[in-house]
Design a protein around this motif. Structure first.
Motif, PDB file in Angstrom:
ATOM      1  N   ARG A 282     -13.649  11.117 -26.646  1.00 60.95           N
ATOM      2  CA  ARG A 282     -13.241  11.247 -28.054  1.00 60.95           C
ATOM      3  C   ARG A 282     -14.051  12.343 -28.745  1.00 60.95           C
ATOM      4  NH1 ARG A 282     -14.995   9.325 -32.970  1.00 60.95           N
ATOM      5  NH2 ARG A 282     -16.736   8.120 -32.139  1.00 60.95           N
ATOM      6  N   LYS A 283     -15.373  12.324 -28.535  1.00 64.84           N
ATOM      7  CA  LYS A 283     -16.232  13.303 -29.234  1.00 64.84           C
ATOM      8  C   LYS A 283     -15.979  14.722 -28.751  1.00 64.84           C
ATOM      9  CE  LYS A 283     -19.866   9.997 -30.225  1.00 64.84           C
ATOM     10  NZ  LYS A 283     -20.905   9.253 -29.520  1.00 64.84           N
ATOM     11  N   ASN A 284     -15.555  14.864 -27.493  1.00 63.13           N
ATOM     12  CA  ASN A 284     -15.379  16.208 -26.914  1.00 63.13           C
ATOM     13  C   ASN A 284     -13.914  16.604 -26.797  1.00 63.13           C
ATOM     14  OD1 ASN A 284     -18.201  17.251 -25.929  1.00 63.13           O
ATOM     15  ND2 ASN A 284     -18.136  15.052 -25.519  1.00 63.13           N
ATOM     16  N   ASN A 285     -13.042  15.797 -27.405  1.00 64.71           N
ATOM     17  CA  ASN A 285     -11.616  16.134 -27.438  1.00 64.71           C
ATOM     18  C   ASN A 285     -11.002  16.279 -26.033  1.00 64.71           C
ATOM     19  OD1 ASN A 285      -9.496  16.395 -29.161  1.00 64.71           O
ATOM     20  ND2 ASN A 285      -9.568  18.636 -29.182  1.00 64.71           N
ATOM     21  N   VAL A 286     -11.431  15.419 -25.110  1.00 59.96           N
ATOM     22  CA  VAL A 286     -10.845  15.399 -23.762  1.00 59.96           C
ATOM     23  C   VAL A 286      -9.721  14.371 -23.792  1.00 59.96           C
ATOM     24  CG1 VAL A 286     -11.281  14.962 -21.314  1.00 59.96           C
ATOM     25  CG2 VAL A 286     -13.043  16.042 -22.731  1.00 59.96           C
ATOM     26  N   LYS A 287      -8.536  14.736 -23.310  1.00 61.43           N
ATOM     27  CA  LYS A 287      -7.347  13.955 -23.667  1.00 61.43           C
ATOM     28  C   LYS A 287      -6.675  13.179 -22.526  1.00 61.43           C
ATOM     29  CE  LYS A 287      -6.976  14.816 -28.079  1.00 61.43           C
ATOM     30  NZ  LYS A 287      -7.212  13.717 -29.007  1.00 61.43           N
ATOM     31  N   VAL A 288      -7.110  13.381 -21.277  1.00 61.80           N
ATOM     32  CA  VAL A 288      -6.376  12.733 -20.176  1.00 61.80           C
ATOM     33  C   VAL A 288      -7.323  11.887 -19.313  1.00 61.80           C
ATOM     34  CG1 VAL A 288      -4.859  13.089 -18.186  1.00 61.80           C
ATOM     35  CG2 VAL A 288      -4.722  14.650 -20.140  1.00 61.80           C
ATOM     36  N   LEU A 289      -6.916  10.643 -19.064  1.00 62.41           N
ATOM     37  CA  LEU A 289      -7.767   9.722 -18.292  1.00 62.41           C
ATOM     38  C   LEU A 289      -6.945   8.934 -17.274  1.00 62.41           C
ATOM     39  CD1 LEU A 289     -10.521   8.185 -17.957  1.00 62.41           C
ATOM     40  CD2 LEU A 289      -9.712   6.621 -19.715  1.00 62.41           C
ATOM     41  N   ALA A 290      -7.444   8.908 -16.037  1.00 58.85           N
ATOM     42  CA  ALA A 290      -6.888   8.021 -15.005  1.00 58.85           C
ATOM     43  C   ALA A 290      -7.977   7.025 -14.657  1.00 58.85           C
ATOM     44  CB  ALA A 290      -6.504   8.829 -13.770  1.00 58.85           C
ATOM     45  N   PHE A 291      -7.653   5.748 -14.635  1.00 60.19           N
ATOM     46  CA  PHE A 291      -8.669   4.706 -14.446  1.00 60.19           C
ATOM     47  C   PHE A 291      -8.383   3.887 -13.186  1.00 60.19           C
ATOM     48  CE2 PHE A 291      -9.866   0.189 -15.506  1.00 60.19           C
ATOM     49  CZ  PHE A 291     -11.216   0.351 -15.240  1.00 60.19           C
ATOM     50  N   ALA A 292      -9.425   3.667 -12.392  1.00 62.29           N
ATOM     51  CA  ALA A 292      -9.285   2.841 -11.187  1.00 62.29           C
ATOM     52  C   ALA A 292      -9.462   1.374 -11.561  1.00 62.29           C
ATOM     53  CB  ALA A 292     -10.317   3.249 -10.141  1.00 62.29           C
TER      54      ALA A 292
ATOM     55  N   TYR B 289      -0.056  11.948  -8.157  1.00 60.02           N
ATOM     56  CA  TYR B 289       1.383  12.139  -8.395  1.00 60.02           C
ATOM     57  C   TYR B 289       1.840  11.413  -9.662  1.00 60.02           C
ATOM     58  CZ  TYR B 289       6.414  11.808  -7.650  1.00 60.02           C
ATOM     59  OH  TYR B 289       7.773  11.883  -7.818  1.00 60.02           O
ATOM     60  N   LEU B 290       1.453  10.150  -9.803  1.00 54.33           N
ATOM     61  CA  LEU B 290       1.947   9.347 -10.938  1.00 54.33           C
ATOM     62  C   LEU B 290       1.333   9.808 -12.260  1.00 54.33           C
ATOM     63  CD1 LEU B 290       1.844   5.921  -9.091  1.00 54.33           C
ATOM     64  CD2 LEU B 290       3.922   7.104  -9.830  1.00 54.33           C
ATOM     65  N   LEU B 291       0.064  10.196 -12.236  1.00 54.10           N
ATOM     66  CA  LEU B 291      -0.554  10.706 -13.470  1.00 54.10           C
ATOM     67  C   LEU B 291       0.216  11.946 -13.942  1.00 54.10           C
ATOM     68  CD1 LEU B 291      -2.884  10.721 -15.578  1.00 54.10           C
ATOM     69  CD2 LEU B 291      -4.106  12.271 -14.042  1.00 54.10           C
ATOM     70  N   ASN B 292       0.510  12.850 -13.016  1.00 50.46           N
ATOM     71  CA  ASN B 292       1.205  14.087 -13.407  1.00 50.46           C
ATOM     72  C   ASN B 292       2.621  13.824 -13.894  1.00 50.46           C
ATOM     73  OD1 ASN B 292      -0.625  16.396 -13.168  1.00 50.46           O
ATOM     74  ND2 ASN B 292      -0.919  15.561 -11.128  1.00 50.46           N
ATOM     75  N   LYS B 293       3.302  12.856 -13.276  1.00 43.70           N
ATOM     76  CA  LYS B 293       4.644  12.495 -13.755  1.00 43.70           C
ATOM     77  C   LYS B 293       4.564  11.970 -15.189  1.00 43.70           C
ATOM     78  CE  LYS B 293       7.478  13.535 -10.571  1.00 43.70           C
ATOM     79  NZ  LYS B 293       8.471  14.576 -10.839  1.00 43.70           N
ATOM     80  N   ASN B 294       3.542  11.142 -15.473  1.00 44.75           N
ATOM     81  CA  ASN B 294       3.392  10.608 -16.834  1.00 44.75           C
ATOM     82  C   ASN B 294       3.053  11.711 -17.832  1.00 44.75           C
ATOM     83  OD1 ASN B 294       3.867   8.048 -15.868  1.00 44.75           O
ATOM     84  ND2 ASN B 294       2.256   7.137 -17.119  1.00 44.75           N
ATOM     85  N   LEU B 295       2.234  12.680 -17.389  1.00 48.92           N
ATOM     86  CA  LEU B 295       1.878  13.781 -18.297  1.00 48.92           C
ATOM     87  C   LEU B 295       3.118  14.606 -18.647  1.00 48.92           C
ATOM     88  CD1 LEU B 295      -1.567  14.961 -16.853  1.00 48.92           C
ATOM     89  CD2 LEU B 295      -1.119  13.608 -18.912  1.00 48.92           C
ATOM     90  N   GLU B 296       4.006  14.801 -17.663  1.00 48.55           N
ATOM     91  CA  GLU B 296       5.261  15.541 -17.943  1.00 48.55           C
ATOM     92  C   GLU B 296       6.038  14.862 -19.061  1.00 48.55           C
ATOM     93  OE1 GLU B 296       7.574  15.699 -14.318  1.00 48.55           O
ATOM     94  OE2 GLU B 296       6.025  16.888 -13.302  1.00 48.55           O
ATOM     95  N   LYS B 297       5.954  13.511 -19.106  1.00 48.47           N
ATOM     96  CA  LYS B 297       6.726  12.764 -20.114  1.00 48.47           C
ATOM     97  C   LYS B 297       5.885  12.438 -21.353  1.00 48.47           C
ATOM     98  CE  LYS B 297       8.996  10.381 -16.432  1.00 48.47           C
ATOM     99  NZ  LYS B 297       8.772   9.115 -15.785  1.00 48.47           N
ATOM    100  N   ASN B 298       4.647  12.910 -21.371  1.00 50.21           N
ATOM    101  CA  ASN B 298       3.730  12.685 -22.503  1.00 50.21           C
ATOM    102  C   ASN B 298       3.588  11.194 -22.852  1.00 50.21           C
ATOM    103  OD1 ASN B 298       1.949  13.424 -24.490  1.00 50.21           O
ATOM    104  ND2 ASN B 298       3.532  13.805 -26.028  1.00 50.21           N
ATOM    105  N   ILE B 299       3.461  10.365 -21.829  1.00 49.18           N
ATOM    106  CA  ILE B 299       3.310   8.914 -22.055  1.00 49.18           C
ATOM    107  C   ILE B 299       1.860   8.630 -22.467  1.00 49.18           C
ATOM    108  CG2 ILE B 299       3.359   6.656 -20.918  1.00 49.18           C
ATOM    109  CD1 ILE B 299       5.687   7.798 -19.204  1.00 49.18           C
ATOM    110  N   ILE B 300       1.697   7.893 -23.545  1.00 52.90           N
ATOM    111  CA  ILE B 300       0.342   7.673 -24.085  1.00 52.90           C
ATOM    112  C   ILE B 300      -0.481   6.760 -23.170  1.00 52.90           C
ATOM    113  CG2 ILE B 300      -0.947   6.582 -25.995  1.00 52.90           C
ATOM    114  CD1 ILE B 300       0.987   7.837 -27.898  1.00 52.90           C
ATOM    115  N   TYR B 301       0.105   5.628 -22.805  1.00 51.98           N
ATOM    116  CA  TYR B 301      -0.643   4.712 -21.935  1.00 51.98           C
ATOM    117  C   TYR B 301       0.320   4.008 -20.993  1.00 51.98           C
ATOM    118  CZ  TYR B 301      -3.527   1.005 -20.123  1.00 51.98           C
ATOM    119  OH  TYR B 301      -4.194   0.180 -19.256  1.00 51.98           O
TER     120      TYR B 301
END
Ligand code: NAD
Length: 316
Positions: A108-118, A223-235
């Motif tokens: 949040r503080k560094n304006n980093v916008k994409v996260l994949a969580f295990a 693969y799935l993270l990139n597919k979601n980014l293409e669709k701009n899915i928030i969560y």
């Protein structure tokens, strides 16, 4: 594109680092080496697109410095041991919840916008629906580890909506393969190396779970993270597993055969109706229909993954 892998010196993280560097991404790994090892990164250390920082991500300043200049965070750093749930809940809170909060605050503080969580299949607890889909509920984890993963998922969802991140929680089945340093295959092989004549199995041996090879996990997450980014899915949430299950006894038999041994098997009987330990989910099979509908499927089923992982462990 610069990617941070927290916990990237560990089992899954180091395999992910190999994969992403081979795809041409610039990768930074941050790890305190509490469970992981720099040896896992030895093929990458000379690469110009690769950077390793040793640091404890519980420290907000280290989390802050780690995410600077980063486009995508794969958050894998954690205490991965479900088994310690009854002995060390505070460690699971600190490493699996507080540490996630630190990463989110740093993003949040560094304006980093994409996260994949295990995340983990353990968030479902003892699901009454098998195979278990992502929208199963109510979620009732039975281990502190599972509870901590679910708490992290909730934090990630809330930060994603509040601060407009794009995030995905991946609920992983049992991950096995090259560099695995814990779990049933690792345990059985270590026990048999120490004493070829006997093998102790925790529980009643009938625990039946889905296993997935680390190579499938990594390709799936990417693969799935990139597919979601293409669709701009928030969560979003995806299960990552295979379509079948293997019993603990079957795994023991595969290992014994591959090691050419004939040990006497001792079943501890376990706790609470044959579980290996308090909080052990006896039957787990994730539905992977959602990921399949997006175009991902694992290359190996549980049996194939177990056999390959045993070969990799014995030849490492
Ligand atoms: P691992 O222990 O090999 O990797 C975790 C890494 O995090 C280690 O290298 C460790 O040194 C690092 N780490 C721990 N605390 C840290 C801290 N305070 N600061 C910086 N680094 C720290 O475990 P893994 O099996 O590779 O698991 C990776 C992730 O996947 C974990 O979040 C785990 O809970 C999750 N997961 C694993 C499985 C599995 O079957 N292996 C299944 C479901 C989910």
């Amino acid at each position: 594109m610069k990617i941070l892998i927290t916990g990237g010196a560990g089992f899954i993280g180091s395999n992910l680092a190999d994969y992403l560097v081979s795809k041409g991404y610039s990768v930074r790994v941050v790890d305190d080496l509490s469970f992981g090892s720099v040896d896992n990164l030895k093929d990458l250390i000379q690469e110009k697109n690769f950077e390793f920082i040793k640091g404890d991500l519980r420290d907000p300043e280290i989390a802050n410095n780690s995410v600077k200049g980063i486009d995508i965070v794969y958050h894998l750093a954690a205490n991965p041991e479900v088994r310690i749930s009854s002995q060390s809940p505070s460690s699971l809170y600190e490493l699996n919840v507080y540490l996630t909060y630190n990463i989110l605050e740093a993003m949040r503080k560094n304006n980093v916008k994409v996260l994949a969580f295990a995340s983990s299949s353990t968030v479902y607890g003892e699901a009454k629906k098998i195979p278990t889909p992502e929208d199963y509920g109510p979620l009732e984890p039975i281990s502190v580890y599972g509870g901590a993963k679910l708490a992290s998922e909730a934090l990630i969802s809330s930060y994603s909506h509040t601060f407009k991140l794009n995030s995905v929680s991946f609920r992983l089945a049992n991950v096995i393969g090259k560099r695995s340093n814990h779990g049933v295959i690792h345990d059985f092989i270590e026990k048999l190396k120490k004493d070829k004549t006997r093998l102790e199995i925790l529980g009643d041996g009938t625990q039946s779970k889905s296993y997935i090879h680390v190579s499938d996990v990594i390709e799936g997450m990417h693969y799935l993270l990139n597919k979601n980014l293409e669709k701009n899915i928030i969560y979003d949430v995806y299960n990552i597993g295979s379509d079948d299950q293997v019993t603990v006894m079957d795994i023991a038999k595969i290992i014994i055969e591959k090691m050419g041994l004939n040990p006497k098997i001792y079943l501890t009987g376990g706790v609470d109706g044959g579980r290996g330990w308090i909080g052990d989910v006896k039957y787990m099979l994730l539905s992977i229909e959602k990921a399949k509908s997006i175009g991902w499927r694992p290359k190996l089923n549980s049996y194939e993954a177990v056999k390959r992982a045993v070969d990799e462990a014995l030849n490492s």
